[in-house]
Design a protein around this motif. Sequence first.
Motif, short mmCIF file in Angstrom:
data_model
loop_
_atom_site.label_atom_id
_atom_site.label_comp_id
_atom_site.label_asym_id
_atom_site.label_seq_id
_atom_site.Cartn_x
_atom_site.Cartn_y
_atom_site.Cartn_z
N MET A 34 8.55 -2.47 -0.98
CA MET A 34 8.21 -3.32 0.16
C MET A 34 8.67 -4.73 -0.16
N GLY A 35 9.03 -5.44 0.88
CA GLY A 35 9.54 -6.77 0.62
C GLY A 35 9.52 -7.66 1.83
N TRP A 36 9.94 -8.89 1.59
CA TRP A 36 10.00 -9.91 2.64
C TRP A 36 11.42 -10.46 2.72
N LEU A 47 17.13 -11.76 1.65
CA LEU A 47 15.99 -11.33 0.86
C LEU A 47 15.22 -12.55 0.34
N VAL A 48 13.90 -12.47 0.46
CA VAL A 48 13.05 -13.49 -0.14
C VAL A 48 12.41 -12.94 -1.41
N ALA A 49 11.73 -11.79 -1.28
CA ALA A 49 11.07 -11.18 -2.43
C ALA A 49 10.89 -9.70 -2.14
N ARG A 50 10.94 -8.91 -3.19
CA ARG A 50 10.84 -7.46 -3.05
C ARG A 50 10.10 -6.91 -4.25
N MET A 51 9.28 -5.88 -4.00
CA MET A 51 8.54 -5.23 -5.08
C MET A 51 8.70 -3.73 -4.93
N ILE A 69 5.08 -12.34 -4.62
CA ILE A 69 4.84 -11.13 -3.84
C ILE A 69 3.82 -10.27 -4.56
N SER A 70 2.95 -9.63 -3.79
CA SER A 70 1.95 -8.73 -4.37
C SER A 70 1.67 -7.61 -3.39
N ARG A 71 1.03 -6.56 -3.87
CA ARG A 71 0.75 -5.40 -3.02
C ARG A 71 -0.65 -4.89 -3.25
N ASP A 72 -1.22 -4.32 -2.20
CA ASP A 72 -2.44 -3.53 -2.27
C ASP A 72 -2.01 -2.11 -1.92
N ASN A 73 -1.77 -1.30 -2.93
CA ASN A 73 -1.22 0.04 -2.68
C ASN A 73 -2.17 0.91 -1.86
N ALA A 74 -3.45 0.74 -2.09
CA ALA A 74 -4.44 1.58 -1.40
C ALA A 74 -4.40 1.32 0.11
N LYS A 75 -4.03 0.11 0.49
CA LYS A 75 -4.01 -0.26 1.90
C LYS A 75 -2.59 -0.38 2.46
N ASN A 76 -1.60 -0.02 1.65
CA ASN A 76 -0.20 -0.13 2.09
C ASN A 76 0.08 -1.51 2.67
N THR A 77 -0.37 -2.51 1.96
CA THR A 77 -0.22 -3.89 2.41
C THR A 77 0.53 -4.69 1.36
N VAL A 78 1.42 -5.54 1.83
CA VAL A 78 2.15 -6.42 0.93
C VAL A 78 1.90 -7.86 1.36
N PHE A 79 1.82 -8.74 0.37
CA PHE A 79 1.53 -10.16 0.62
C PHE A 79 2.66 -11.03 0.08
N LYS A 96 9.61 -5.61 5.24
CA LYS A 96 10.41 -4.39 5.23
C LYS A 96 9.78 -3.38 4.30
N MET A 97 9.70 -2.15 4.75
CA MET A 97 9.18 -1.06 3.93
C MET A 97 10.28 -0.01 3.76
N GLU A 98 10.58 0.30 2.53
CA GLU A 98 11.65 1.25 2.22
C GLU A 98 11.02 2.59 1.83
N LEU A 99 11.22 3.60 2.67
CA LEU A 99 10.78 4.94 2.36
C LEU A 99 11.98 5.73 1.82
N VAL A 100 11.76 6.99 1.51
CA VAL A 100 12.83 7.79 0.94
C VAL A 100 14.01 7.91 1.90
N LEU A 101 13.71 8.16 3.18
CA LEU A 101 14.78 8.41 4.15
C LEU A 101 15.02 7.25 5.11
N TYR A 102 14.02 6.45 5.35
CA TYR A 102 14.15 5.41 6.37
C TYR A 102 13.60 4.08 5.86
N ASP A 103 14.08 3.02 6.48
CA ASP A 103 13.52 1.70 6.28
C ASP A 103 12.86 1.26 7.58
#
Length: 115
Positions: A34-36, A47-51, A69-79, A96-103
């Motif tokens: 996930m990133g900004w 790109l600004v930041a990506r994790m 950049i930080s993430r709360d994986n349990a809530k699928n949230t990125v800061f 932006k959220m990058e999944l296996v097949l789609y963004d």
Amino acid sequence: QVQLVESGGGLVQAGGSLRLSCAASGRIFSINAMGWYRQAPGKQRELVARMTSGGTTNYADSVKGRFTISRDNAKNTVFLQMNSLKPEDTAVYYCKMELVLYDYWGQGTQVTVSS
């Protein structure tokens, strides 16, 4: 249906701080990263930041040491914590959220830094 909802943008004076949030919802499997990103008027989106899911981060040179950049994986949230903001940080910020097949992209949130 996957949705990304951003919040936290606004108007701030130079030297100030803002914290952006991006919450993902829907059928989400195996997030790779996930990133900004941001886009200023007349410029390309950058790109600004990506994790990654493993916690690896990368930042644009222009924001290193100021943005985190930080993430709360349990809530699928990125800061994105933005400190020492500069007028040149003014842009629409996109999650932006990058999944296996789609963004997936959020709708964007405006950040304006006044001098």
